[in-house]
Structures are given as C-alpha cells and as structure tokens.
Design an enzyme around this catalytic site. Structure first.
Site, PDB file in Angstrom:
ATOM      1  N   MET A  10     104.309  23.157 -84.870  1.00  0.00           N
ATOM      2  CA  MET A  10     105.380  23.251 -83.887  1.00  0.00           C
ATOM      3  C   MET A  10     104.872  23.369 -82.448  1.00  0.00           C
ATOM      4  SD  MET A  10     107.870  22.790 -85.887  1.00  0.00           S
ATOM      5  CE  MET A  10     107.436  22.457 -87.613  1.00  0.00           C
ATOM      6  N   CYS A  11     103.571  23.207 -82.244  1.00  0.00           N
ATOM      7  CA  CYS A  11     103.003  23.240 -80.891  1.00  0.00           C
ATOM      8  C   CYS A  11     103.364  21.976 -80.118  1.00  0.00           C
ATOM      9  CB  CYS A  11     101.476  23.315 -80.967  1.00  0.00           C
ATOM     10  SG  CYS A  11     100.836  24.971 -80.876  1.00  0.00           S
ATOM     11  N   HIS A  12     103.664  22.151 -78.854  1.00  0.00           N
ATOM     12  CA  HIS A  12     103.922  21.001 -77.991  1.00  0.00           C
ATOM     13  C   HIS A  12     102.609  20.351 -77.576  1.00  0.00           C
ATOM     14  CE1 HIS A  12     107.627  23.337 -77.658  1.00  0.00           C
ATOM     15  NE2 HIS A  12     108.220  22.219 -77.326  1.00  0.00           N
ATOM     16  N   MET A  28      98.153  29.180 -77.842  1.00  0.00           N
ATOM     17  CA  MET A  28      97.687  28.610 -79.111  1.00  0.00           C
ATOM     18  C   MET A  28      96.397  27.826 -78.921  1.00  0.00           C
ATOM     19  SD  MET A  28      99.756  30.019 -81.020  1.00  0.00           S
ATOM     20  CE  MET A  28      98.760  29.481 -82.410  1.00  0.00           C
ATOM     21  N   GLU A  29      96.286  27.172 -77.782  1.00  0.00           N
ATOM     22  CA  GLU A  29      95.064  26.411 -77.508  1.00  0.00           C
ATOM     23  C   GLU A  29      93.870  27.364 -77.380  1.00  0.00           C
ATOM     24  OE1 GLU A  29      98.026  25.810 -76.298  1.00  0.00           O
ATOM     25  OE2 GLU A  29      98.360  23.717 -76.885  1.00  0.00           O
ATOM     26  N   ASP A  57      79.875  27.703 -90.504  1.00  0.00           N
ATOM     27  CA  ASP A  57      79.365  26.499 -91.173  1.00  0.00           C
ATOM     28  C   ASP A  57      77.863  26.345 -90.990  1.00  0.00           C
ATOM     29  OD1 ASP A  57      79.458  23.940 -92.480  1.00  0.00           O
ATOM     30  OD2 ASP A  57      79.382  22.984 -90.511  1.00  0.00           O
TER      31      ASP A  57
END
Lengths: 161, 161, 161, 161, 161, 161
Positions: free
Chosen positions: E75-77, E113-114, E128
């Site tokens: 739902m992120c723009h 969010m970024e 990793d």
C-alpha cells in the site's frame, strides 16, 4: 465443496508447496481479443507494413510479461520458462485483434497463468498504443485453450477440440 | 487516417514526449469480470467470511500491478500514482466476479492504462487461485469506464452515463 | 582533486541528496554501436522489411530499460521520464548498427544515465538476437552526445558540435 | 542466408523454445572498458583505498544486473545463475578501467548475455559515479571473451587464445 | 477506535488517495541493528580495510531497496526519492552492527517506510554475507527515529530527543 | 579466522559459484515480531474479522518478497521457490504481532534469506498499515528458526529445540 489449496490453516493465502510434484514438460496456450473500430483495425494492419507496428510491441510486451508472471500474480510459483510465443490475427465482423500465446516449461507446476498473462499484457499494449484513436476498445474474452503435462492431466477447451 | 503518436519517424515505437503537457489531476476507472461456475462463485463468497479470501489477494495484486503498469506496458510513462482502489461484486445469471478499479494521479498523462492493468491483474489472480476447481473461467470484458483530467477532456463509457 | 559526491562521510556510497536543486526540463542524447559482420548487417536490414525485425525489439528494450535505469544503476535517482526515443542506422566500412537515444524529463537531476542505459540495452538486445550468427560482435563506443538543463549547464560532445 | 531463430512464422519475435536442449554446465566471460581521464583514474584508484570505492558499487551493480538480464533483454530465457563475479583493472595509455565478468549456470541456454549485461551495468555505474568529474568518458568495447557448455560448443575470442 | 485509512468500504485494502495533500519536503531516519558474534564483528571490521567490505554491499542494498520500497510494501505510494544515505557503526557489549538510514523526498506522503526498508535490506544483506560464519545473528530492533514534513507534523523517537 | 566466501581475490563481493553443490530439498523457517500498542493490537484483531485485514496484506507482501529475495539481497542466488507460507499470532505482555515464515525449494543453496526476507516484508507491511495509529512500533527480533537440507547440515535455533 472442494477446497482451494492456496490457503493455509489460518485461512490466509500461501504459495502452495509443490515439493515432490513431478518435473514434467508443461505447455499452455491461451487466447484473447481486443475489440476495435474498423479505423483502428485498418491502422494496425497498415502499420504492420510500414507506419509503425503495434503488434511488434505487443508481442514483446506479452513475452516479457509471461516471464514475470510470478512477480505479478501473488501465489504463482517462479518458473524458468523455456519458450514463449504469441501470434495475432486481424478479424472482421466484428473488428478485432485475436491474440494467441503458447508457453512451455520443464517444471513442477503448470504454465497456464503465464499463457494468460502473456495474452493480457499484449492486449493492454494494443489498447495503450491505439487509445489516442479509440477509448472504448474492449479486452476479452481471455481464456485457456489448452494445457499439457502434470499429474492433473491435459486440458483442452471445448472450442479447441 | 489519424496517426498513432507512439511511432517515430523511422516507423518504430517510442515513448511519446509529453513535455509541456499540463500537469492536472487525473482519474480513471475500469471494469472487468471473471465468468465462473456456480461452485467457484460460492467458494469465493464463503471465503470472504472464513475460509480464505480470494478477493483480498486479488485486491493486493491489482493495486501492486497498477503501480508497475509502466514496467509492463512498453510505451507507458512512469507515473507516481496517488491512489488505487478496487472493488468486487459477486453476480449471478451468469455467475461472475465483477471487478472495478479507480486510479488517481497528478500528472501529465492519463491513468487509463493503470486502471485497466489493475483490473487485469486482479482477474488473473482470481483465475490463478480458483483454477484447481475450474479451468474454463473466462476473463473479460475489460474496458475503460471513465477518465477525467488532461487536455483531451473527460471520457465516460456509454454504460456509465 | 575534486571529490565524488556519491560518497558519504564514512567513504561509502550514497544517493546524493538533490533536494533544493532546480526543477528544470532536462534532455540527454547518447550514442553507441554494435560492430557486426556483413552477413548480420544484411540480415538485420532485410528483417526490417519482412523476416523479423531485430531493431523493433531493440527499440522496445531500450525504452523499457531507460525507464528502469534507477533500478539498475545503484546511485541513480528515480525519475519519471517524459519521453524516450531511439533510432538506428545501418552503416558499412565497417559494418555496424549505429544507435542513438533521446530522453527527456522534468526533474531535479539529469537524464544522461537513462540515455546511456537505453543505448546499452538496445545494443545488448541486438547482440542477443544475432548471436546465433556471430559471436564476436563488439558493443561500443557508448558515449553521451548532449545534455541540456540543470545548473551545471548544457553539454555537447565534440563530435556533435 | 541463415535465419535468426528469434522470429516466428509471422516474422515476429519470440523467445525460442529450448525444450529438449541438454542441461549442461555453462560459463561465459565478457570484457569491456570505460575510457576515463587521468584525473578520474587517479580518483578511482585512491578511492579503493580510503575515499569511497567506485568499483565496489560497480561490482554490486554488475552482479545484480546479471541476475536480472532476462528482465531486460526481451528474448533472453530466465536462468538461475549459479555464480557471478567481476574484476577490474586500472590501466594507462590510454587511461581506462578494464572490466571482466565471469558467469556460470547449469541450464539449457548459454549465459553470454548475462556476462555482457554484467559488464554493461558495471560500466554504466562507473560512468554514473564519476560523471560529475568528466562527461566524455566512453564505454566499450564490450565483447564476449569465452563461453563453454552447450551443443554449439565452446567459443574463445581471438584475443583470449 | 481510530480507523485505518488503508481499507475501503468493502473492508479491503487500498492505496489511500493522497490527492490534495500538500507537497512538502519530507525526511525520515530509521535505525536497526544486527547482533553478531565477536568473531563476525571482527571480520566485518577487518573487511572494511582489506578483505572484502560487507558494509559496502549492505550500503548499496539498502539504497536500492529504499528506491523500490513501493514495489515491496503493497500500500506504499510510489515516490521519487531525492536522497538516501546509510551509515554503520560497529559496537560491542553486546557485539552488533548498528545501522542508520536517512531518506529525503519532495512529495505528498512521508518516507518513513523507505527509511525502514533501507535498514531492513541492509540488515538482511549483512546476515547473508556472514551466515557462513554464524547462523544465530538477530536482526532488530528496527524503528523510526525521526520524520519531518507533512501535515501530521514532525516525529522524533524518545531515544532521539 | 574463517573467511567469507562472498569476496573474490580482489577483496570485492561476488555471488559465490555454487556449481557442483548437491541439489537437495531445502527448507527454512524464520520468525520476527512487531511490537505494537494495545490499541493497534486490538485493531488488527478486529480487522481479521470485519474491518479490513492488515495481516492478509502482510501475508501477500511476505510471500511476494520471498520470491524476489535474490533481487534485493545482492549476493543471493536466484532460486525457484516451491513453497512459501506465513503465519501470525497476536500476543500480549507485551503487545505484539508474531510472524513466522516457512519456505521450501529444491536447489543448490539454502533458503534462509528467503525466509528472513518474508518475515521482514510482512513486518514492514504491518508497520505501514498501522503507522497512522502509532509511529513507535518496533520490528524485531528477526531470526532464523530452522533450516534443513544441504551439505552444511540442518540447523535449529536454541528456542526451537
């Protein structure tokens, strides 16, 4: 009622575990159409000869989308497709572009979604490139024509028999 | 005959230069359907309550595909969408899932393709999640319902008037 | 010695903060070539007429890659390109396909990388589609021809003056 | 004249069906260069020690691009690479960064395109990170050095013999 | 109870329509850590000098993931970030790699969010690259440190005050 | 001190060549949590029944991210996952959403990173969808629970024994 395998015990979606399913050669073909005006049909036809080939772009779009099907359709398994092809025919009564795809793979799941995605992306590309001329083009019916390989056996749509 | 703008002087495809087009608020709505058997329809309906919600997954797939439309459709301009929504209704006679999308953006090109892509991806996801029950589901007709914003003016499909 | 802006105080890479840079119209053109055998050159030429158009596919690949440049080149800023075009010319002495791209954008950073990426992807696609005929094709020289817009001023390669 | 396999009966592009081709271990190596000014060369060299390592970023870009080659080059088959490595050397007379890639895979198609794509993306990244210092850097010649595996046999560029 | 805006009238997810929200300069910073053994910590530290720099790769991974946040988080723009940076510090008692990100954008939605995605991808990359040495590394706590811009006002985590 | 295999002779990163490693069935499970307020926890709980299901979206995000792990984590090998599932539980004292993932594959490398990436993306999605209610949610601890398959043998976190 049979249950959908794409859900887990919590009733939420999952990518079904296909471990242990047999690795076989799989193929699938799908078809669809874009209903267009006579003017758009003529423009696409002439374009294949000299003025800019709408279908060449749709072809590339369909192939590239088939390869990325698993990125778009959430529960699709990633597959390394071994072949993708599309073909087009220009039809009248009513005017339309008929699209067919054929996809192949050696894998543990079928390639129906890849074939359907190829047709969808090609249809959307035709719409995109012709929308300056016509906005009420209609995409569909998109459907599976045939699939081979896998435990559930071959499938052939009635229209293909 | 009017010319398609998606081709350059060599007759090859290009992403049309939209520099200088006005930045306006744009919206587009599209619709489509997946024709399903009564059994699949019932399964989807019950799933929305407790057993695994096919439409919740299709919703996410449609939204994510709309955002990536420009990656899939070769001549589409990259757009930063400001809103994407989808809704579904389960219909009978004939049995089908109706899908509607609504997309908005402040930009220099329209968002018709994003709305159509959202519907296509949602339809393909429904097919994917139900294909274990039925293989002859049919996707379509996918079409533009409405668009607003931009120089070419608003568009409203006849069925929406 | 002037310092590269793509590194932070720890000496590690960063995507430079371009906040506050002026939003202007930007364009960039790049060029490159694929050195091919006479046989491949003839095949590409004839293909543009009837047998399968290598350059139509390279065109689409170049456009799509330009749009995704920021995904490939780690420190590139995401940009919403407003136009991408490529053109090809078939040259002899020596036999080669010359490629030119032109990219435009309204933004705060230049589009040089997008123009160079478009040429690179088109060149790689030509290599891919002809490699069954020839493996020692050579890609290059790929270089920036021209850029306009932005504070650092316009740039024009010597060959373009 | 030999025909290109990347086209179907309609003269349009396809992703060739490689079903039935033997699954063998495949490797490919490619090379390329970025011609730079003495100042840029010195900056890159010093950066590898303390001020910000351009080549570390180019390395990552090349590896990640190799893995996504099939997304960029339209008719490339998706492959699950088993290894990707790049190396760089800084050369003078003329000043340049030499790039080499080595790619491996167990598959039914070769990995030439992945090796060439790795070099291209690394070269573009070097350009990107140094373009504030110099705009007339030149990328190329990018070429295949060697491939092994597959029915068509091994290939070794003359310069590598 | 306040309602989540990410759902539509059908109770299904949507990408909230942010049309009309003010376009302002936005920044966000996030932090996280990877708890590692003393041996891994020493290896990372020495690597920054000569043997292979884990953090240089994590840096690139974090930056690239921030740019693609809207592809990963449904739902992120989509946003065109104007800057992304990360920094690392190696800490003891307990042994860990601390990660900080800083993201900026001119846009209509925030970039929290970024910033969080950048930290997550960097942490996963560290895991990793070191997992051959240690499998019980632990990622977290990942949290927002600070955000500025937008109608809802600035935010500052207690630890940052 | 043991050496990290992710670096080449130049001390730069590489995707390790796994040619020749045995193809076995691999599984991995990972876990993580998002610490939330009592209000957010209640909102998520009620949403699973009627108002909009945050966890259904997080589920899809986690599955899709697992499939694309190799695109995000630079040195990860591309893998064709055969199964991905996530589950959630809502816990109190302290209030949190616990996330578990389970990933499977037949391949030559393990799927730890895919399991960890699935949890990370699901956690970020929960944060995104609830951030209008709470900004100081905390993600973590994310850790590997279990892995099976491959030469290095099975692994089981102490908490899982």
């Amino acid at each position: 009622m049979s249950d959908l395998t794409h859900f887990n015990g919590q009733g939420r979606s999952r990518m079904v575990d296909v471990t242990g399913k047999e690795l076989t050669h799989r193929t699938a073909s799908a078809a669809g159409a874009v209903a267009v005006s006579a003017e758009v049909l003529e423009r696409i036809r002439s374009g294949t000869v000299k003025k800019g080939d709408v279908l060449a772009v749709a072809q590339v779009a369909g192939i590239m989308a088939a390869k990325r099907c698993w990125e778009l359709i959430p529960m699709c398994h990633p597959l390394s497709l071994t072949g993708v092809d599309l073909s087009f025919s220009l039809e009248e009564d009513p005017c339309r572009v008929e699209i067919r795809s054929h996809v192949s793979c050696d894998g543990v799941t079928g390639v129906e979604m890849e074939a359907l995605t190829a047709v969808s992306a090609a249809a959307l590309t035709i719409y995109d490139m012709c929308k300056a001329m016509q906005k009420d083009m209609v995409i569909g019916p998109i459907r599976l024509l045939r699939k081979t390989g896998g435990k559930s056996g071959d499938y052939c749509a009635r229209e293909e028999e």
